[in-house]
Design a protein around this motif. Structure first.
Motif, PDB file in Angstrom:
ATOM      1  N   THR A 101       0.806  -1.226   0.000  1.00  0.00           N
ATOM      2  CA  THR A 101       0.000   0.000   0.000  1.00  0.00           C
ATOM      3  C   THR A 101       0.839   1.277   0.000  1.00  0.00           C
ATOM      4  OG1 THR A 101      -0.126  -0.061   2.419  1.00  0.00           O
ATOM      5  CG2 THR A 101      -1.928  -1.112   1.198  1.00  0.00           C
ATOM      6  N   MET A 102       2.149   1.172  -0.195  1.00  0.00           N
ATOM      7  CA  MET A 102       3.006   2.351  -0.048  1.00  0.00           C
ATOM      8  C   MET A 102       3.182   3.149  -1.338  1.00  0.00           C
ATOM      9  SD  MET A 102       4.270  -0.528   1.693  1.00  0.00           S
ATOM     10  CE  MET A 102       5.807  -0.964   0.897  1.00  0.00           C
ATOM     11  N   PHE A 103       2.671   2.652  -2.440  1.00  0.00           N
ATOM     12  CA  PHE A 103       2.999   3.249  -3.737  1.00  0.00           C
ATOM     13  C   PHE A 103       1.839   4.017  -4.376  1.00  0.00           C
ATOM     14  CE2 PHE A 103       5.639  -0.454  -2.971  1.00  0.00           C
ATOM     15  CZ  PHE A 103       6.912   0.051  -3.187  1.00  0.00           C
ATOM     16  N   PHE A 104       0.758   4.245  -3.627  1.00  0.00           N
ATOM     17  CA  PHE A 104      -0.390   4.949  -4.185  1.00  0.00           C
ATOM     18  C   PHE A 104      -0.049   6.411  -4.483  1.00  0.00           C
ATOM     19  CE2 PHE A 104      -2.857   1.804  -1.465  1.00  0.00           C
ATOM     20  CZ  PHE A 104      -3.204   0.993  -2.540  1.00  0.00           C
ATOM     21  N   ALA A 105      -0.497   6.888  -5.643  1.00  0.00           N
ATOM     22  CA  ALA A 105      -0.300   8.298  -5.989  1.00  0.00           C
ATOM     23  C   ALA A 105      -1.110   9.202  -5.069  1.00  0.00           C
ATOM     24  CB  ALA A 105      -0.701   8.540  -7.448  1.00  0.00           C
ATOM     25  N   TRP A 129       6.708  -0.490   5.508  1.00  0.00           N
ATOM     26  CA  TRP A 129       8.083  -0.299   5.981  1.00  0.00           C
ATOM     27  C   TRP A 129       8.199   0.954   6.834  1.00  0.00           C
ATOM     28  CZ3 TRP A 129      10.596  -4.482   5.769  1.00  0.00           C
ATOM     29  CH2 TRP A 129      10.592  -5.313   4.639  1.00  0.00           C
ATOM     30  N   GLN A 130       9.050   0.872   7.839  1.00  0.00           N
ATOM     31  CA  GLN A 130       9.468   2.063   8.564  1.00  0.00           C
ATOM     32  C   GLN A 130      10.488   2.820   7.707  1.00  0.00           C
ATOM     33  OE1 GLN A 130      10.430   1.556  12.735  1.00  0.00           O
ATOM     34  NE2 GLN A 130       8.862  -0.021  13.003  1.00  0.00           N
ATOM     35  N   ALA A 131      11.120   3.845   8.261  1.00  0.00           N
ATOM     36  CA  ALA A 131      12.002   4.725   7.492  1.00  0.00           C
ATOM     37  C   ALA A 131      13.172   3.961   6.871  1.00  0.00           C
ATOM     38  CB  ALA A 131      12.529   5.838   8.386  1.00  0.00           C
ATOM     39  N   ALA A 132      13.686   4.511   5.775  1.00  0.00           N
ATOM     40  CA  ALA A 132      14.761   3.857   5.024  1.00  0.00           C
ATOM     41  C   ALA A 132      15.995   3.611   5.875  1.00  0.00           C
ATOM     42  CB  ALA A 132      15.119   4.701   3.802  1.00  0.00           C
ATOM     43  N   ALA A 159      12.420   4.261  -3.186  1.00  0.00           N
ATOM     44  CA  ALA A 159      12.208   5.133  -2.036  1.00  0.00           C
ATOM     45  C   ALA A 159      10.731   5.268  -1.708  1.00  0.00           C
ATOM     46  CB  ALA A 159      12.820   6.506  -2.304  1.00  0.00           C
ATOM     47  N   ASN A 160       9.852   5.087  -2.688  1.00  0.00           N
ATOM     48  CA  ASN A 160       8.416   5.150  -2.430  1.00  0.00           C
ATOM     49  C   ASN A 160       7.964   4.071  -1.456  1.00  0.00           C
ATOM     50  OD1 ASN A 160       8.090   7.301  -4.185  1.00  0.00           O
ATOM     51  ND2 ASN A 160       7.724   5.994  -5.946  1.00  0.00           N
ATOM     52  N   ALA A 161       8.775   3.058  -1.275  1.00  0.00           N
ATOM     53  CA  ALA A 161       8.452   2.007  -0.322  1.00  0.00           C
ATOM     54  C   ALA A 161       8.323   2.550   1.097  1.00  0.00           C
ATOM     55  CB  ALA A 161       9.526   0.920  -0.358  1.00  0.00           C
ATOM     56  N   PHE A 162       8.828   3.752   1.325  1.00  0.00           N
ATOM     57  CA  PHE A 162       8.813   4.336   2.662  1.00  0.00           C
ATOM     58  C   PHE A 162       7.813   5.490   2.784  1.00  0.00           C
ATOM     59  CE2 PHE A 162      13.130   2.952   1.414  1.00  0.00           C
ATOM     60  CZ  PHE A 162      13.125   1.760   2.121  1.00  0.00           C
ATOM     61  N   ALA A 163       6.848   5.532   1.880  1.00  0.00           N
ATOM     62  CA  ALA A 163       5.862   6.611   1.879  1.00  0.00           C
ATOM     63  C   ALA A 163       4.982   6.610   3.122  1.00  0.00           C
ATOM     64  CB  ALA A 163       4.991   6.525   0.621  1.00  0.00           C
ATOM     65  N   LEU A 164       4.847   5.440   3.775  1.00  0.00           N
ATOM     66  CA  LEU A 164       4.017   5.333   4.972  1.00  0.00           C
ATOM     67  C   LEU A 164       4.875   5.028   6.201  1.00  0.00           C
ATOM     68  CD1 LEU A 164       0.990   3.348   3.494  1.00  0.00           C
ATOM     69  CD2 LEU A 164       1.148   5.809   3.930  1.00  0.00           C
ATOM     70  N   ALA A 165       6.115   5.502   6.177  1.00  0.00           N
ATOM     71  CA  ALA A 165       7.042   5.216   7.267  1.00  0.00           C
ATOM     72  C   ALA A 165       6.714   5.971   8.549  1.00  0.00           C
ATOM     73  CB  ALA A 165       8.472   5.544   6.835  1.00  0.00           C
ATOM     74  N   VAL A 169       1.549   9.966   9.785  1.00  0.00           N
ATOM     75  CA  VAL A 169       1.018  10.068   8.425  1.00  0.00           C
ATOM     76  C   VAL A 169       0.037   8.928   8.164  1.00  0.00           C
ATOM     77  CG1 VAL A 169       1.606   9.908   5.969  1.00  0.00           C
ATOM     78  CG2 VAL A 169       2.994  11.311   7.504  1.00  0.00           C
ATOM     79  N   VAL A 170       0.407   7.725   8.574  1.00  0.00           N
ATOM     80  CA  VAL A 170      -0.473   6.574   8.385  1.00  0.00           C
ATOM     81  C   VAL A 170      -1.812   6.818   9.061  1.00  0.00           C
ATOM     82  CG1 VAL A 170      -0.805   4.127   8.871  1.00  0.00           C
ATOM     83  CG2 VAL A 170       1.444   4.953   8.203  1.00  0.00           C
ATOM     84  N   GLY A 171      -1.766   7.285  10.302  1.00  0.00           N
ATOM     85  CA  GLY A 171      -2.992   7.531  11.041  1.00  0.00           C
ATOM     86  C   GLY A 171      -3.865   8.590  10.400  1.00  0.00           C
ATOM     87  N   SER A 172      -3.241   9.679   9.939  1.00  0.00           N
ATOM     88  CA  SER A 172      -4.026  10.759   9.339  1.00  0.00           C
ATOM     89  C   SER A 172      -4.617  10.342   7.999  1.00  0.00           C
ATOM     90  CB  SER A 172      -3.158  12.020   9.171  1.00  0.00           C
ATOM     91  OG  SER A 172      -2.080  11.785   8.283  1.00  0.00           O
TER      92      SER A 172
END
Length: 256
Positions: A101-105, A129-132, A159-165, A169-172
């Motif tokens: 789910t980390m790659f959504f535009a 994933w958590q931060a890089a 790097a988009n793999a960490f969009a929800l790190a 942000v995840v909660g919001s």
């Protein structure tokens, strides 16, 4: 095709424990890849069903072959973008995603669309994933292939793999998308890149981040990068696989 199932075998166990599929469930698997979670869910949910969704045609072809070989009749796979796909409204009793789910535009729109497919009160369980800088696999591969040099060029698409790190942000995002009762748990498990350094080397070079980092027009430089990668993988070869430390968030939420 990179073997994500072997890479994530430790995380699969943690995800499965949290998912708690029950007989009669209808499970939606977002970013299902080669379908391991989807097929496991179909077996556990019987006489319920499981639907796996992914954008990768080759991975879905493998998933379908496996399901047929296993005689699963209550599983289906669809090639689609979960952000925009017209799911059957309020059909699924449980949603799941293993790093899909980390790659959504547009994450809010994507999770809202997924939410519309879930019944009110249904859980959605995902790993992200958590931060890089908390991922040994990421830093070790990048350092090996770049020779430790910093660059002003943008990081590879991985790097988009960490969009929800960021858990805030995840909660919001999930709140804006119509989810509630968020539970975000820190999970640390090693990931495996191959049974030995030879096969790990071949596997890593299939990854997008590796292809971009070795895309040097100078053949000698590219070969030196591959040699550094091999040396690094040798150092991580335990004799029982090539392992790297990693950290993820196990996120559970309910559709309002």
């Amino acid at each position: 095709m990179f073997d994500y199932d072997s890479e994530l075998v430790r995380y699969q166990k943690r995800l499965w424990e949290a998912l708690d599929v029950r007989p009669g469930d209808h499970v939606l698997d977002i970013g299902c890849g080669s379908g391991t979670t989807t097929r496991d869910a179909a077996r556990a949910a019987s006489p319920g069903t499981a639907l796996g969704v992914d954008v990768s045609g080759p991975m879905l072809a493998h998933a379908r072959r496996q399901a047929e070989a296993e005689g699963l009749r209550t599983v289906e796979f669809v090639q689609a973008d979960a952000q925009t796909h017209a799911f059957r409204p309020e059909h699924f009793t449980l949603g799941v995603s293993r790093f899909g789910t980390m790659f959504f535009a547009d994450p809010v729109a994507a999770f809202a669309n997924i939410g519309q497919a879930l019944r009110p009160g249904a859980r959605f369980v995902q790993l992200v994933w958590q931060a890089a800088d908390r991922q040994e696999w990421h830093t070790a591969i990048r350092t090996a292939l770049s020779g430790g040099q910093t660059s002003s060029t943008p990081a590879p698409a991985a790097a988009n793999a960490f969009a929800l790190a960021d858990p805030d942000v995840v909660g919001s995002v999930l709140t804006a998308a119509g989810f509630t009762e968020m539970d975000i748990v820190d999970v640390a498990e090693p990931v495996c890149y191959g049974p030995d350094a030879d096969r790990a080397h071949a596997a890593v070079l299939q990854l997008g981040m590796a292809k971009e980092l070795v895309a040097d027009p100078d053949a000698a430089s590219a070969e030196r990068a591959r040699e550094r990668l091999r040396a690094m993988l040798d150092a991580h070869d335990t004799g029982d696989g090539v392992w790297f430390d990693s950290r993820a968030w196990l996120v559970t939420a309910r559709r309002r």
